[in-house]
Design a protein around this motif. Structure first.
Motif, PDB file in Angstrom:
ATOM      1  N   SER A  21       0.996  -1.417   0.154  1.00 40.49           N
ATOM      2  CA  SER A  21      -0.042   0.040  -0.301  1.00 40.49           C
ATOM      3  C   SER A  21       0.841   0.980   0.347  1.00 40.49           C
ATOM      4  O   SER A  21       2.018   1.235   0.781  1.00 40.49           O
ATOM      5  N   SER A  65      -2.859  -7.381  -1.264  1.00 36.06           N
ATOM      6  CA  SER A  65      -3.559  -6.159  -0.463  1.00 36.06           C
ATOM      7  C   SER A  65      -2.332  -6.700   0.991  1.00 36.06           C
ATOM      8  O   SER A  65      -2.116  -7.711   1.398  1.00 36.06           O
ATOM      9  N   ARG A  73      -3.523  -6.919   4.102  1.00 32.21           N
ATOM     10  CA  ARG A  73      -4.225  -8.064   4.339  1.00 32.21           C
ATOM     11  C   ARG A  73      -4.489  -8.877   3.809  1.00 32.21           C
ATOM     12  O   ARG A  73      -3.886 -10.812   4.404  1.00 32.21           O
ATOM     13  N   ASP A  74      -4.219  -9.553   2.747  1.00 33.78           N
ATOM     14  CA  ASP A  74      -3.323 -10.937   1.731  1.00 33.78           C
ATOM     15  C   ASP A  74      -3.014 -11.091   2.789  1.00 33.78           C
ATOM     16  O   ASP A  74      -2.355 -12.616   2.371  1.00 33.78           O
ATOM     17  N   THR A  75      -1.602 -10.700   2.996  1.00 32.58           N
ATOM     18  CA  THR A  75      -0.319 -11.364   3.624  1.00 32.58           C
ATOM     19  C   THR A  75      -0.275 -11.697   4.970  1.00 32.58           C
ATOM     20  O   THR A  75       0.129 -12.934   5.020  1.00 32.58           O
ATOM     21  N   GLN A 103      -4.145 -13.080   5.342  1.00 33.36           N
ATOM     22  CA  GLN A 103      -4.987 -13.789   6.402  1.00 33.36           C
ATOM     23  C   GLN A 103      -5.047 -14.803   4.815  1.00 33.36           C
ATOM     24  O   GLN A 103      -5.415 -14.616   3.956  1.00 33.36           O
TER      25      GLN A 103
END
Length: 234
Positions: free
Chosen positions: A164, A201, A203-205, A207
């Motif tokens: 990001s 994203s 979060r993807d790293t 979750q």
């Protein structure tokens, strides 16, 4: 001496597993170096784990649960034993000093320390010192491979840029002050493989989602296959 170096990147480590499934057909490293999640992938590879075993590890949702990290590492080390030179990096606190740990000195605590991302996972005490994530000062520890004698480096950089804008700004500012990424000396070949498309994203790293893991495994294989011809020339 050829070193395979694996970066940090959280669950983007699945991309590394996909890339290794292709590279393993032609690449025979003499040394493996990992930081953060790359230390886990690197440990399995250095222990003779097959690309299929590594892939299956990533497809298991319990492997990615942050609260189970230490127990998962211990189970991994009970199953696999190092068969070749292997090293990981961690960051000594509070001095923000990069450290290399290698071969038989590596315990599950050292692997947990290398993965100890601040604010996400507890920092790890080993002996008299506390340690943090091995990718904190620089995601791809090519410098460590150089210190250990590598003359050729293949780097699997799962996190070539921040996920990001704000994180990128913070990371660049932090590493400008405390980072450790010395230039590779002349005469040492570095071949860095990065994702051909953005992986996801922040979060993807952290979750786990099966569709993401499968996509990253496939993309890693695709990215490695696209550059395999160049690697054969090393």
């Amino acid at each position: 001496m050829l070193a395979l170096v694996l970066s940090g990147g959280g669950l983007f480590g699945a991309w590394q597993a996909g890339a290794w499934s292709v590279l393993s057909r032609d690449v025979r490293p003499d040394l493996i170096v990992g930081a953060s999640v790359g230390s886990l992938n690197g440990y399995v590879i250095a222990s003779g784990g097959t690309p299929e075993e590594l892939r299956n590890m990533w497809l298991e949702p319990s492997f990615a649960r942050l609260t189970d990290l230490s127990s998962n590492i211990r189970r991994m080390m009970a199953r696999y034993t190092l068969r070749m030179p292997f090293a990981i990096t961690a960051t000594e606190l509070p001095r923000m000093k990069p450290r290399i740990f290698r071969d038989s000195e590596i315990t599950w605590q050292h692997l947990a320390a290398s993965c100890a991302l601040p604010l996400a996972l507890p920092q790890v005490r080993i002996g008299m010192h506390w340690y943090s994530d091995g990718g904190l000062l620089g995601a791809l520890p090519a410098w460590a491979a150089v210190e250990l004698g590598a003359t050729q480096i293949i780097g699997l950089q799962a996190l070539p840029q921040a996920t990001s804008w704000w994180l990128g700004q913070a990371t660049r500012a932090f590493r400008a002050i405390a980072g450790h990424n010395p230039p590779v000396p002349p005469g040492i070949e570095v071949f860095e493989i990065c994702p051909g498309r953005r992986l996801g994203s922040v979060r993807d790293t952290i979750q786990w989602k099966r569709s993401n893991i499968e996509r990253w495994l496939d993309q890693g294989a695709e990215d490695a296959g696209a550059t395999l011809t160049k690697l054969r020339a090393l």
